[in-house]
Design a protein around this motif. Sequence first.
Motif, mmCIF file in Angstrom:
data_model
loop_
_atom_site.group_PDB
_atom_site.id
_atom_site.type_symbol
_atom_site.label_atom_id
_atom_site.label_comp_id
_atom_site.label_asym_id
_atom_site.label_seq_id
_atom_site.Cartn_x
_atom_site.Cartn_y
_atom_site.Cartn_z
ATOM 1 N N ILE A 41 50.870 46.477 29.415
ATOM 2 C CA ILE A 41 52.086 46.298 28.611
ATOM 3 C C ILE A 41 52.949 45.193 29.205
ATOM 4 O O ILE A 41 53.513 44.359 28.473
ATOM 5 C CB ILE A 41 52.866 47.620 28.530
ATOM 6 N N ARG A 42 53.051 45.159 30.530
ATOM 7 C CA ARG A 42 53.861 44.125 31.188
ATOM 8 C C ARG A 42 53.326 42.729 30.882
ATOM 9 O O ARG A 42 54.094 41.825 30.528
ATOM 10 C CB ARG A 42 53.873 44.358 32.701
ATOM 11 N N ILE A 43 52.023 42.535 31.001
ATOM 12 C CA ILE A 43 51.447 41.206 30.791
ATOM 13 C C ILE A 43 51.538 40.797 29.328
ATOM 14 O O ILE A 43 51.866 39.640 29.013
ATOM 15 C CB ILE A 43 49.994 41.176 31.302
ATOM 16 N N VAL A 44 51.283 41.725 28.408
ATOM 17 C CA VAL A 44 51.383 41.400 26.982
ATOM 18 C C VAL A 44 52.819 41.018 26.626
ATOM 19 O O VAL A 44 53.062 40.019 25.926
ATOM 20 C CB VAL A 44 50.902 42.576 26.124
ATOM 21 N N ALA A 45 53.788 41.798 27.112
ATOM 22 C CA ALA A 45 55.192 41.505 26.816
ATOM 23 C C ALA A 45 55.608 40.159 27.408
ATOM 24 O O ALA A 45 56.299 39.360 26.754
ATOM 25 C CB ALA A 45 56.083 42.620 27.353
ATOM 26 N N LEU A 71 43.509 34.586 36.605
ATOM 27 C CA LEU A 71 42.868 35.640 37.401
ATOM 28 C C LEU A 71 43.737 35.998 38.600
ATOM 29 O O LEU A 71 43.889 37.186 38.940
ATOM 30 C CB LEU A 71 41.487 35.177 37.856
ATOM 31 N N ALA A 72 44.320 34.988 39.261
ATOM 32 C CA ALA A 72 45.216 35.257 40.388
ATOM 33 C C ALA A 72 46.459 36.004 39.917
ATOM 34 O O ALA A 72 46.921 36.944 40.584
ATOM 35 C CB ALA A 72 45.603 33.947 41.073
ATOM 36 N N LEU A 73 47.002 35.614 38.762
ATOM 37 C CA LEU A 73 48.170 36.287 38.199
ATOM 38 C C LEU A 73 47.852 37.747 37.885
ATOM 39 O O LEU A 73 48.623 38.661 38.217
ATOM 40 C CB LEU A 73 48.623 35.561 36.933
ATOM 41 N N PHE A 74 46.710 37.974 37.250
ATOM 42 C CA PHE A 74 46.314 39.341 36.924
ATOM 43 C C PHE A 74 46.067 40.153 38.198
ATOM 44 O O PHE A 74 46.460 41.325 38.283
ATOM 45 C CB PHE A 74 45.053 39.335 36.061
ATOM 46 N N GLY A 75 45.419 39.541 39.199
ATOM 47 C CA GLY A 75 45.166 40.237 40.458
ATOM 48 C C GLY A 75 46.455 40.688 41.112
ATOM 49 O O GLY A 75 46.547 41.817 41.627
ATOM 50 N N TYR A 76 47.460 39.814 41.089
ATOM 51 C CA TYR A 76 48.774 40.192 41.618
ATOM 52 C C TYR A 76 49.344 41.376 40.837
ATOM 53 O O TYR A 76 49.789 42.371 41.424
ATOM 54 C CB TYR A 76 49.733 39.000 41.544
ATOM 55 N N ALA A 77 49.328 41.288 39.503
ATOM 56 C CA ALA A 77 49.987 42.299 38.673
ATOM 57 C C ALA A 77 49.326 43.669 38.791
ATOM 58 O O ALA A 77 50.021 44.692 38.889
ATOM 59 C CB ALA A 77 49.991 41.845 37.209
ATOM 60 N N ILE A 78 47.998 43.725 38.801
ATOM 61 C CA ILE A 78 47.325 45.019 38.842
ATOM 62 C C ILE A 78 47.440 45.656 40.227
ATOM 63 O O ILE A 78 47.683 46.857 40.354
ATOM 64 C CB ILE A 78 45.839 44.880 38.404
ATOM 65 N N ALA A 180 45.768 35.988 30.863
ATOM 66 C CA ALA A 180 45.675 37.237 31.628
ATOM 67 C C ALA A 180 45.611 38.468 30.730
ATOM 68 O O ALA A 180 45.212 39.544 31.190
ATOM 69 C CB ALA A 180 46.858 37.360 32.590
ATOM 70 N N VAL A 181 45.991 38.326 29.455
ATOM 71 C CA VAL A 181 45.989 39.478 28.546
ATOM 72 C C VAL A 181 44.601 40.111 28.425
ATOM 73 O O VAL A 181 44.459 41.333 28.593
ATOM 74 C CB VAL A 181 46.554 39.091 27.163
ATOM 75 N N PRO A 182 43.533 39.341 28.109
ATOM 76 C CA PRO A 182 42.214 40.001 28.025
ATOM 77 C C PRO A 182 41.762 40.617 29.344
ATOM 78 O O PRO A 182 41.035 41.615 29.338
ATOM 79 C CB PRO A 182 41.277 38.866 27.582
#
Length: 288
Positions: A41-45, A71-78, A180-182
């Motif tokens: 939800i955070r990344i989609v928003a 990928l780095a952005l998603f890795g940080y967020a998760i 990063a959404v997918p």
Amino acid sequence: MSTARLTLLTALALLAFAGNSLLCRIALRDTAIDPASFTLIRIVAGALVLALLVGLRAPAALRAGSWASALALFGYAIAFSYAYLGLSAGTGALILFGAVQASMIGWGMFRGERFRGLQLFGFALAISGLIGLLLPGLSAPPLGPAALMLLAGVAWGVYSLRGRGAGDPTAVTAGNFIRAVPLAVLAAALAWVLAPGSMRVDAAGTVYALSSGALTSGLGYAIWYTVLPALRATTAATLQLSVPVITALGGVLLLAEPLSLRLVLASVAVLGGVALVVLWPKRELRNG
């Protein structure tokens, strides 16, 4: 940009950065939402807000960014989300900030940047502060969540290094959020397959995740990149030293989290060490 407007926008950006930790922590502590759903939800928003901001002025700019940075952005967020299952807001922010700065400074040293004596001392002091925070003891953070936050910090450091000189930073960030959404969808689907009972979403958790994505991430990054050209590099880096402090105070005031002596001493060591690394070249030039 007037001084008053610059000061206001800078303060808002720093509050937004601290708000990311506070929103994530309160969502995962006090609501039913799980980390994978919060991240999605955070990344989609964030992607929607940044796409709107960039698309209104330059739709073609949404093609900026890269899959490696996403990928780095998603890795940080998760990793950030899962880490806050077991960390207080202030402790998480300090570990995150320390890992980001240590990874970026370490990369500079690896690439041949030469630091003076006090800079080396500052780097060692910052690393010692992180180690001291993580050493076993009654007030030590849980090792698993702490390791995840270290990973999140390294991922954000990689993302920041890749973003240097990559063009319009807001457009690049928007493109990376969109990519990063997918990845976030895939992570949520994987979490559902591996542990279907762990996937939970409620109204309160959704509101916190939307706020984190749209406000403290999307708008927060946009505001920061707006004021960044008006700030000296050392000033910008020094201002970011306040984020873990703001987060820790917010955790105490808003979330009733304890402020341990270990966290205070580690904060002094980490933030003071990074300040020495960042500010010493400027001071050396002035005194030379």
